[in-house]
Scaffold this active site. Sequence first.
Site, PDB file in Angstrom:
ATOM      1  N   ASN A  77     -27.396  -7.732  -0.854  1.00 47.15           N
ATOM      2  CA  ASN A  77     -26.067  -7.398  -0.170  1.00 47.15           C
ATOM      3  C   ASN A  77     -25.330  -6.355  -0.627  1.00 47.15           C
ATOM      4  O   ASN A  77     -24.039  -6.219  -0.823  1.00 47.15           O
ATOM      5  CB  ASN A  77     -25.219  -8.543  -0.045  1.00 47.15           C
ATOM      6  N   ARG A 209     -36.298 -16.603   1.204  1.00 48.24           N
ATOM      7  CA  ARG A 209     -35.777 -18.077   1.533  1.00 48.24           C
ATOM      8  C   ARG A 209     -36.679 -18.788   2.541  1.00 48.24           C
ATOM      9  O   ARG A 209     -37.617 -18.104   3.152  1.00 48.24           O
ATOM     10  CB  ARG A 209     -34.409 -17.707   2.130  1.00 48.24           C
TER      11      ARG A 209
END
Length: 337
Positions: A77, A209
């Site tokens: 991020n 994920r």
Amino acid sequence: MRIKLLSTVFCCMLLASCFAQMPTDSTAEKMLVYQLGNGGWPKQLEDKSVVNYGATLTPQLLAKIKATADKHATFDNKATSREVVYLVKAYKETKNKAYLNAAEKGLDYILEAQYNNGGWPQYYPDQSLYRSEITYNDDAMVNLLNILQDIATKKNDFEVVNPKYLPKVEKAIVKGTDCILKTQVKQHGVLTIWAAQYDKDSLLPAKARAFEPASLATSESVGIIRFLMGIKNPSPAVKTAVTAAVKWFDTYKIQGYRFDREKGKTAALVADPTSMAWARFYDLDKNCPVFGDRDNTIKSKLEELSPERRSGYAWYGNWGQKVIEKEYPKWLAANGK
């Protein structure tokens, strides 16, 4: 002797006064507080609260920051890359040396975190879960390479970085570029694009994920293409990589559609004659769109996803449109086939 002593005291007072009046940047000041001991920055604190430079540094928040261990340092991020870029610009504007020192400490962390094979993990030193994988996801590795390239070429204010870093930076760029070339996915000997993350040892595409399967990743591949196109005097291998990747994007474009993800509506592809789209992920062998759900299942259609995942992720985008229509033709004209 008395005059000499008074002179020394006066000079010290003058220096202290100058330091006290040194221009500051409120966001940069907060970045100094959030910086971890190893030089990196977290995206979340120990209690999982998201780093927010707009928040007031209350005693409670300062306690949370102080409790955040070095293992939370990450490139995810835009963490660390965002701070290094901002601090360098803040130093350029204020001449506050504390900002440059912090940016260079961040640079030390970036250089230390690079693997011998040229890749960067998502987190360093934390190697739990998928954090140790070579990470192109969300442009993590490309963001770092862009910083190093700016240092090497002295662009975007990075000429202020100490020249002693140049040899290490140039070596890191070469290694990183080599990693990119080695990880470009081949299908029956034909180069395609890149996955979002790779096993750090085997250099094979890996999952992250539950809803991010090992697959060809379009968004990240566009970032990689742009980095490669930014290399001056590209090698034949770089030219081949760029051309093959752009060809893949052109082959698998969905002409005349865009992804509509408006709040309150069911996410879907909608007709738009001005746009072209690509799925977020493609099967590594068949080049067909794939969609991951939170239960680790892989779907072949967007409509098969759970409602939360269907509208909670950018499953399609126009990532390659500018590359195909403008950027690649311009690059090709400058660099030849």
